[in-house]
Every structure is written in C-alpha cells, then in structure tokens.
Design an enzyme around this catalytic site. Structure first.
Site: not given
Ligand code: ADP
Length: 165
Positions: A21, A45, A94, A132
C-alpha cells in the site's frame, strides 16, 4: 487545496496497511496533487485493527508525504468520491487475479458516478505478493510480519500480541 487541483482517492480496507500500500501511495503522490487514502468502514466484517487506528497509522507512516491524507468513510466508494469531487480512484494491481475483480469494480464505479475513472498502478515486483489477508493470517498464527508492513504497523501489532499473552 486550490479548486483546479487534482485529488485522487485510494480506497481500501488497509487492515493492516502494508508495504505494498505504501508503495502505491508514494508513487500516486508523485503523479497527483493530492492523494486521500480512504479507509472503508465495514461493520459486518471482523477487522484486525479499528478504522481509527488504521487512519492514525497511515497518517503517521505518510507524514513525510505532504500531499497525502487519510480518512475513514462508510458506504459506496463511488458516492464518497463524488462527494469529494475527486478526479479519479487509484488502485494497485498485483497479479492477473486482481485484474478481474478490479476491472468489474472500475466499471461499476464508472456507472455509479459518471466520469469517475479508476487509475491502476502496477505493484512493484518486490511487493506484489503482499496482501493484508496474508499479513493477518501470519499474525494470527504468531508469525513475524515485519518484512511485509511498515515499522509502525509492526510495532502496533507486536504490542497487541504482548498485551494479549
Ligand atoms: P480492498 O479491501 O479493497 O481489497 P486493500 O486494503 O486490500 O483493499 O487494498 C487496497 C488497494 O491496494 C487495492 O487496490 C489493492 O489492489 C492494492 N494493494 C494491496 N496490496 C498491494 C500490494 N502489495 N501492492 C500493490 N497494491 C496493493
């Protein structure tokens, strides 16, 4: 921020905020006038960290990036972005698996808020396996997540673990 400035919203759960992120936020901050990290509140959730704690952590981690801020919001991303008059949404991509879901979300958001584009930033190779969900799983089984999250997040998670032992 002047009216002509381009605000983009980076929406997600960020539970917890990872190095992946941070990479996307840092790169988006170079491209746009302002990046708002928008933490979606989903009451149904079960989360690892409370939304306010996630916000505090993101603010602390990004304090060196002057055009980045963090907020919590509930409801639809498209409605929130429209209420902020945002220029676009930013999402990270990703692997190929992300594309299917992200493309559908982008189409839905475009029809919910006319003209709301989604801009994808490709994950850096060194961060492309971090999620995450994986961090939460490793943490819940007592593992070390320090390679996947900023030091501040690692510190908060370790402190929680120590308290609950
Ligand atoms: P959501 O709950 O909407 O999936 P996340 O918090 O998991 O949201 O992720 C928010 C954004 O960050 C999404 O666009 C996701 O693809 C991106 N993201 C998550 N992990 C990574 C990573 N390791 N590298 C690049 N982008 C990421």
């Amino acid at each position: 921020m002047p009216n002509s400035s381009r605000l983009v919203i980076f929406p997600g759960s960020f539970d917890p905020f990872t190095l992946g992120h941070l990479d996307i936020v840092t790169r988006a901050a170079r491209l746009f006038d302002h990046v708002e990290v928008a933490i979606g509140i989903n009451e149904s959730k079960k989360s690892l960290l409370e939304p306010e704690e996630r916000k505090r952590l993101i603010e602390s981690i990004t304090k060196g990036l002057k055009n980045v801020s963090a907020v919590t919001f509930s409801g639809l991303v498209a409605e929130y972005a429209a209420s902020r008059n945002a220029h676009a949404l930013v999402r990270g991509l990703r692997q190929a698996g992300d594309f299917d879901y992200e493309a559908r979300m982008a189409h839905a958001n475009l029809s919910l808020a006319q003209g709301l584009e989604t801009i994808f930033i490709a994950a850096s190779p060194e961060h492309s396996s971090i999620s995450s969900t994986i961090v939460r799983d490793i943490y819940r089984w007592g593992g070390d997540v320090s390679a996947f999250v900023p030091a501040e997040v690692n510190h908060v998670l370790n402190r929680r673990r120590t308290r609950s032992q």
